[in-house]
Design a protein around this motif. Structure first.
Motif, PDB file in Angstrom:
ATOM      1  N   ARG A  78       1.036  -0.992   0.108  1.00 42.13           N
ATOM      2  CA  ARG A  78       0.383   0.130  -0.476  1.00 42.13           C
ATOM      3  C   ARG A  78       0.652   0.983   0.310  1.00 42.13           C
ATOM      4  O   ARG A  78       0.781   2.110  -1.057  1.00 42.13           O
ATOM      5  N   ALA A  79       1.644   1.325   0.486  1.00 40.33           N
ATOM      6  CA  ALA A  79       2.490   2.116   1.017  1.00 40.33           C
ATOM      7  C   ALA A  79       3.225   3.588  -0.032  1.00 40.33           C
ATOM      8  O   ALA A  79       3.473   4.112  -0.124  1.00 40.33           O
ATOM      9  N   PHE A  83       3.586   7.729  -2.134  1.00 42.75           N
ATOM     10  CA  PHE A  83       4.910   8.183  -3.340  1.00 42.75           C
ATOM     11  C   PHE A  83       4.207   8.666  -4.837  1.00 42.75           C
ATOM     12  O   PHE A  83       4.253   9.595  -5.191  1.00 42.75           O
ATOM     13  N   LEU A  84       3.193   7.955  -4.940  1.00 43.36           N
ATOM     14  CA  LEU A  84       2.266   7.718  -6.221  1.00 43.36           C
ATOM     15  C   LEU A  84       2.084   9.266  -6.437  1.00 43.36           C
ATOM     16  O   LEU A  84       2.152   9.778  -7.341  1.00 43.36           O
ATOM     17  N   ASP A 130       8.343   2.328  -3.291  1.00 42.78           N
ATOM     18  CA  ASP A 130       8.060   1.660  -2.349  1.00 42.78           C
ATOM     19  C   ASP A 130       9.143   2.364  -0.896  1.00 42.78           C
ATOM     20  O   ASP A 130      10.476   2.311  -1.398  1.00 42.78           O
ATOM     21  N   PRO A 131       8.122   2.961   0.158  1.00 43.25           N
ATOM     22  CA  PRO A 131       9.050   3.644   0.729  1.00 43.25           C
ATOM     23  C   PRO A 131      10.273   3.030   1.699  1.00 43.25           C
ATOM     24  O   PRO A 131      10.963   4.010   2.381  1.00 43.25           O
ATOM     25  N   ALA A 200       4.397   2.239   7.151  1.00 44.13           N
ATOM     26  CA  ALA A 200       4.241   3.636   6.874  1.00 44.13           C
ATOM     27  C   ALA A 200       2.955   3.298   6.216  1.00 44.13           C
ATOM     28  O   ALA A 200       2.080   4.643   5.821  1.00 44.13           O
ATOM     29  N   GLY A 201       2.569   2.014   5.998  1.00 46.67           N
ATOM     30  CA  GLY A 201       1.303   1.850   5.319  1.00 46.67           C
ATOM     31  C   GLY A 201       0.514   2.450   6.102  1.00 46.67           C
ATOM     32  O   GLY A 201      -0.790   2.882   6.411  1.00 46.67           O
TER      33      GLY A 201
END
Length: 210
Positions: A78-79, A83-84, A130-131, A200-201
């Motif tokens: 999800r995380a 970023f996107l 991907d963070p 993060a998610g």
């Protein structure tokens, strides 16, 4: 480590500090994540090839630089969505793919549950978002799927990385560039980056990590 870029710009590091704080709520977390993603991507995109094209300005013709290749953004759910959100507004013509990968809490192996990638040609520049690069298992699976889809020029944009994760990715994919805001100290016994920022998610979306 020549394929690893740690972006130490003061604005990036200031946003990262805000993201790390346990007192930062989900709304502020999302805003900071979006902002730092854009800054990291600008650094990651410095190597994009350009060509010259004749254009007309209001005053005269000129040879002006334009991006030479197609761009593909691949968000790891999800995380990666955090970023996107920060990158896509500046790249409205980029193609976007999604990979769903969940980490098995016992084995820490990455398990795929969803994949939807656009058409990728070898000339494309592909950025995997991907963070968190923790053990590297999730990122490696994502990179394998992207490579299998035809990608040859692959970049990883991540917020935090662990030394173990960087080493594992470089072992499997030595040509992949890694752009990150920090390489933290280590992983704990649960495979979390420390000092890190938590999950993060969960922090992006206010979920409880069930």
């Amino acid at each position: 480590m020549s394929q690893v870029l740690v972006v130490d710009h003061p604005m990036v590091q200031d946003r990262l500090t805000a993201i790390r704080r346990v007192s930062t709520d989900s709304g502020a977390f999302r805003q900071h994540m979006s902002a730092v993603a854009a800054m990291l991507f600008y650094e990651a995109a410095r190597i994009l090839p350009v060509s010259k094209e004749t254009i007309e300005t209001p005053l005269q013709p000129m040879q002006a630089p334009v991006l030479k290749t197609g761009l593909v953004l691949v968000s790891v759910l999800r995380a990666g969505l955090g970023f996107l959100d920060g990158i896509l507004p500046s790249l409205p013509t980029a193609r976007v793919g999604y990979l769903g990968l969940a980490r098995n809490p016992k084995t820490l192996a990455a398990e795929s549950y969803y994949a939807n990638l656009p058409k990728i040609i070898p000339e494309d520049q592909v950025f995997v978002l991907d963070p968190m690069l923790a053990t590297g298992h999730t990122v490696i699976q994502a990179l394998k799927q992207v490579e299998a889809a035809g990608a040859r020029h692959i970049h990883l944009v991540t917020l935090l990385a662990s030394p173990e994760g960087v080493a594992n990715v470089q072992k499997e994919f030595p040509a992949v560039r890694i752009v990150t805001a920090s390489i933290d100290t280590a992983l704990n016994h649960k495979g979390y980056i420390v000092p890190g920022l938590g999950d993060a998610g969960d922090r992006l979306y206010g979920t409880l990590g069930h």
